[in-house]
Design a protein around this motif. Structure first.
Motif, PDB file in Angstrom:
ATOM      1  N   ARG A 153       0.764  -1.271  -0.023  1.00 49.41           N
ATOM      2  CA  ARG A 153      -0.026  -0.019   0.147  1.00 49.41           C
ATOM      3  C   ARG A 153       1.032   1.260  -0.024  1.00 49.41           C
ATOM      4  N   LEU A 154       2.074   1.169   0.480  1.00 48.22           N
ATOM      5  CA  LEU A 154       3.255   2.371   0.340  1.00 48.22           C
ATOM      6  C   LEU A 154       3.619   2.608  -1.039  1.00 48.22           C
ATOM      7  N   ASN A 155       3.509   1.512  -2.046  1.00 44.14           N
ATOM      8  CA  ASN A 155       4.031   1.543  -3.220  1.00 44.14           C
ATOM      9  C   ASN A 155       2.959   1.093  -4.245  1.00 44.14           C
ATOM     10  N   LEU A 156       2.186   2.357  -4.732  1.00 39.37           N
ATOM     11  CA  LEU A 156       1.124   1.832  -5.599  1.00 39.37           C
ATOM     12  C   LEU A 156       1.475   1.660  -6.877  1.00 39.37           C
ATOM     13  N   PHE A 157       2.857   1.954  -7.351  1.00 38.04           N
ATOM     14  CA  PHE A 157       2.978   1.704  -8.584  1.00 38.04           C
ATOM     15  C   PHE A 157       3.385  -0.080  -8.572  1.00 38.04           C
ATOM     16  N   GLU A 158       3.841  -0.420  -7.478  1.00 38.50           N
ATOM     17  CA  GLU A 158       4.042  -1.852  -7.384  1.00 38.50           C
ATOM     18  C   GLU A 158       2.706  -2.609  -7.736  1.00 38.50           C
ATOM     19  N   VAL A 159       1.530  -2.038  -6.949  1.00 38.18           N
ATOM     20  CA  VAL A 159       0.380  -2.469  -6.872  1.00 38.18           C
ATOM     21  C   VAL A 159      -0.167  -2.482  -8.609  1.00 38.18           C
ATOM     22  N   ALA A 160      -0.026  -1.367  -8.817  1.00 34.58           N
ATOM     23  CA  ALA A 160      -0.499  -1.226 -10.636  1.00 34.58           C
ATOM     24  C   ALA A 160       0.220  -2.253 -11.418  1.00 34.58           C
ATOM     25  N   LYS A 161       1.600  -2.406 -11.136  1.00 33.16           N
ATOM     26  CA  LYS A 161       2.084  -3.198 -12.134  1.00 33.16           C
ATOM     27  C   LYS A 161       1.810  -4.801 -11.846  1.00 33.16           C
ATOM     28  N   ASN A 162       1.704  -5.047 -10.830  1.00 27.56           N
ATOM     29  CA  ASN A 162       0.999  -6.738 -10.442  1.00 27.56           C
ATOM     30  C   ASN A 162      -0.396  -6.618 -10.674  1.00 27.56           C
ATOM     31  N   LEU A 163      -1.167  -5.683 -10.735  1.00 30.42           N
ATOM     32  CA  LEU A 163      -2.708  -5.900 -10.784  1.00 30.42           C
ATOM     33  C   LEU A 163      -3.239  -6.819 -12.060  1.00 30.42           C
ATOM     34  N   PHE A 164      -2.678  -6.551 -13.078  1.00 31.40           N
ATOM     35  CA  PHE A 164      -3.341  -7.440 -14.373  1.00 31.40           C
ATOM     36  C   PHE A 164      -2.698  -8.869 -14.277  1.00 31.40           C
ATOM     37  N   LYS A 165      -1.494  -8.740 -13.797  1.00 31.55           N
ATOM     38  CA  LYS A 165      -0.890 -10.202 -13.644  1.00 31.55           C
ATOM     39  C   LYS A 165      -1.536 -11.205 -12.683  1.00 31.55           C
ATOM     40  N   VAL A 166      -1.834 -10.699 -11.517  1.00 26.50           N
ATOM     41  CA  VAL A 166      -2.520 -11.103 -10.544  1.00 26.50           C
ATOM     42  C   VAL A 166      -4.033 -11.701 -11.099  1.00 26.50           C
ATOM     43  N   LEU A 167      -4.727 -10.697 -11.647  1.00 29.76           N
ATOM     44  CA  LEU A 167      -6.002 -11.047 -12.195  1.00 29.76           C
ATOM     45  C   LEU A 167      -5.856 -12.289 -12.962  1.00 29.76           C
ATOM     46  N   ARG A 168      -4.894 -12.275 -14.044  1.00 31.76           N
ATOM     47  CA  ARG A 168      -4.699 -13.184 -14.922  1.00 31.76           C
ATOM     48  C   ARG A 168      -4.417 -14.652 -14.153  1.00 31.76           C
ATOM     49  N   SER A 169      -3.568 -14.588 -13.087  1.00 31.57           N
ATOM     50  CA  SER A 169      -3.107 -15.831 -12.650  1.00 31.57           C
ATOM     51  C   SER A 169      -4.441 -16.477 -11.852  1.00 31.57           C
ATOM     52  N   LEU A 170      -5.366 -15.690 -11.562  1.00 35.26           N
ATOM     53  CA  LEU A 170      -6.500 -16.377 -10.818  1.00 35.26           C
ATOM     54  C   LEU A 170      -6.958 -17.554 -11.382  1.00 35.26           C
ATOM     55  N   ASP A 171      -7.083 -17.558 -12.873  1.00 38.00           N
ATOM     56  CA  ASP A 171      -7.969 -18.364 -13.655  1.00 38.00           C
ATOM     57  C   ASP A 171      -7.098 -19.731 -13.599  1.00 38.00           C
ATOM     58  N   ASP A 172      -5.779 -19.837 -13.093  1.00 40.50           N
ATOM     59  CA  ASP A 172      -5.136 -20.799 -13.017  1.00 40.50           C
ATOM     60  C   ASP A 172      -5.152 -21.851 -11.799  1.00 40.50           C
ATOM     61  N   LEU A 173      -5.747 -21.044 -10.921  1.00 43.73           N
ATOM     62  CA  LEU A 173      -5.740 -21.413  -9.296  1.00 43.73           C
ATOM     63  C   LEU A 173      -7.029 -22.235  -8.857  1.00 43.73           C
ATOM     64  N   GLY A 174      -7.679 -22.336  -9.823  1.00 39.65           N
ATOM     65  CA  GLY A 174      -9.054 -23.241  -9.435  1.00 39.65           C
ATOM     66  C   GLY A 174      -9.835 -22.765  -8.294  1.00 39.65           C
ATOM     67  N   CYS A 175      -9.942 -21.415  -8.032  1.00 40.48           N
ATOM     68  CA  CYS A 175     -10.786 -21.103  -6.854  1.00 40.48           C
ATOM     69  C   CYS A 175     -12.174 -20.766  -7.390  1.00 40.48           C
ATOM     70  N   SER A 176     -13.086 -21.070  -6.693  1.00 38.08           N
ATOM     71  CA  SER A 176     -14.578 -20.802  -7.071  1.00 38.08           C
ATOM     72  C   SER A 176     -14.839 -19.069  -6.933  1.00 38.08           C
ATOM     73  N   VAL A 177     -14.208 -18.646  -5.975  1.00 38.17           N
ATOM     74  CA  VAL A 177     -14.400 -17.258  -5.924  1.00 38.17           C
ATOM     75  C   VAL A 177     -13.093 -16.636  -5.557  1.00 38.17           C
ATOM     76  N   ALA A 178     -12.870 -15.116  -5.872  1.00 34.27           N
ATOM     77  CA  ALA A 178     -11.855 -14.462  -5.609  1.00 34.27           C
ATOM     78  C   ALA A 178     -12.421 -13.192  -4.715  1.00 34.27           C
ATOM     79  N   ILE A 179     -11.630 -12.879  -3.666  1.00 32.48           N
ATOM     80  CA  ILE A 179     -11.957 -11.555  -3.061  1.00 32.48           C
ATOM     81  C   ILE A 179     -10.688 -10.792  -2.994  1.00 32.48           C
ATOM     82  N   VAL A 180     -10.921  -9.240  -3.491  1.00 34.82           N
ATOM     83  CA  VAL A 180      -9.790  -8.481  -3.464  1.00 34.82           C
ATOM     84  C   VAL A 180     -10.018  -7.158  -2.641  1.00 34.82           C
ATOM     85  N   GLU A 181      -8.867  -6.986  -1.990  1.00 35.66           N
ATOM     86  CA  GLU A 181      -8.966  -5.560  -1.191  1.00 35.66           C
ATOM     87  C   GLU A 181      -9.086  -4.355  -2.026  1.00 35.66           C
ATOM     88  N   GLY A 182      -9.637  -3.386  -1.621  1.00 29.56           N
ATOM     89  CA  GLY A 182      -9.829  -2.181  -2.348  1.00 29.56           C
ATOM     90  C   GLY A 182      -8.705  -1.200  -1.779  1.00 29.56           C
TER      91      GLY A 182
END
Ligand code: TXA
Ligand code: MG
Length: 355
Positions: free
Chosen positions: A302-331
């Motif tokens: 949270r102290l480096n939002l550039f890092e969060v922005a950089k990871n954002l789409f990568k993390v969203l894409r990785s969800l689909d390989d993890l076999g979770c029924s649902v994902a919950i993300v902090e705002g």
């Protein structure tokens, strides 16, 4: 057939660039890295090639493309009657992740602009993108190189996953720098209007402009946009296959946010669902439940939002390989890059809850 071409990001391989430029000049479409996300390019004046972009991405034809230029002398080829305010921003922010809405040069096919009399133009700050445009000698129309509705690609692997067999070539120069798309400002409006928050901060653009920029609700990802203003914003966006629940903080008090995410996750886990929790480094440890039905993913600090922005789409894409029924993300708080991050998360989510 899709050719994969590899090059260093900062010292583009001239052979690779020349080969890609030949494909573009022959009416082909090529995915290439920019400093924000990978783009899918075609020579802007070649309607047949531009059509291939819409086909490859399965993009609705009324969603216009951004035009990429490599030098300021190319600007007149795509835009006319450019206001003085635009040049003030161009001098400071180009090359870089700022897209300006300008009056369309009639030479630009309406296919590119979804029928609008305006164009979206930017000069990307990526050596590969700049040398590709230079070598081609024409501005390139290029949307993000993903299937419409999916998270934007920040690596060539993302592009290949979505578009293999549908594009002529992909230039792989590693991960992009910002990981979120450019900031789009309609500079023709008085006062200017933010159409999409992006890698550059609205606050910084306002400082250079010396005036306020209107931030409509749709730029925050809250409401659908007026189709006439920014046609692309009305479509489903950035979405993983896994249903995504966004928990939006109403205050800077993180304990409320954490409690809500915790409660929600435990409810799903108890009901036998596998849950992915996407959390910041600061709050991650709160979700270390003693269950094999939870996967916790870090999105950055949270102290480096550039890092969060950089990871954002990568993390969203990785969800689909993890076999979770649902994902919950902090705002995140909607300040600085937080505005961009929340826009993307709101659009990607299937359900929004406030904490
Ligand atoms: O960082 C970026 O901007 C990336 C890289 C590849 O440059 N490109 C990108 O393009 O994000 P795309 O197609 O995914 O998003 C373009 C957005 C859409 O929301 C579209 O509606 C808007 O730009 N747009 C394009 N032309 C417009 C116009 N004339 N008026 C209003 N909005 C426009
Ligand atoms: Mg896109």
């Amino acid at each position: 057939m899709t050719i994969i071409l590899r090059t260093d990001a900062f010292r583009p391989d001239l052979q690779v660039i020349k080969q890609a430029a030949q494909i573009l000049l022959g009416g082909g479409i090529v995915a290439f890295p920019t400093e924000t996300v990978y783009g899918l390019g075609a020579v802007v004046f070649n309607e047949e090639a531009v059509n291939k972009i819409f086909w490859a991405k399965r993009r609705p034809p009324d969603n216009p493309l951004i035009i990429h230029i490599s030098k300021i002398s190319m600007l007149d080829e795509v835009a006319v009657d450019i206001p003085e305010e635009a040049f003030r921003l161009i001098r400071v922010f180009w090359p870089g992740p700022l897209t300006l809405i300008l009056n369309r040069n009639p030479k630009v096919p309406k296919l590119v602009t979804g029928g609008l009399d305006t164009v979206a133009v930017r000069m990307p700050a990526h050596p590969v993108a700049l040398s590709l445009i230079d070598e081609t000698g024409f501005p390139l129309a290029a949307p993000s190189a993903n299937i419409a509705g999916r998270p934007s690609p920040t690596t060539a692997e993302h592009v290949i996953r979505d578009l293999h067999g549908r594009v002529d070539a992909v230039i792989d120069a590693g991960e992009t720098i910002y990981g979120v798309e450019s900031t789009i400002v309609n500079i023709l409006s008085k006062p200017p209007v933010l159409l999409r928050p992006g890698a550059y901060l609205v606050e910084d653009i306002e400082r250079v402009l010396g005036t306020r920029i209107i931030v409509p609700d749709y730029a925050r990802g809250l409401r659908e946009s007026d189709t006439a203003l920014a046609p692309g914003l009305k479509y489903r966006h950035y979405s993983p296959e896994t249903p995504l629940i966004l928990v939006e903080p109403l205050s800077s008090d993180l304990s409320k946010l954490v409690d809500t995410v915790k409660e929600l996750s435990l409810k799903y886990i108890k009901n036998g669902f596998k849950v992915c929790v996407i959390a910041s480094k600061e709050t991650l440890s709160n979700y270390a439940f003693n269950s094999h039905n939870v996967i916790v993913l870090s999105i950055g600090s949270r102290l480096n939002l550039f890092e969060v922005a950089k990871n954002l789409f990568k993390v969203l894409r990785s969800l689909d390989d993890l076999g979770c029924s649902v994902a919950i993300v902090e705002g995140f708080e909607e300040r600085g890059l937080g505005l961009t991050i929340m826009n993307r998360l709101r659009k990607a989510s299937t359900l929004k809850i406030q904490a």
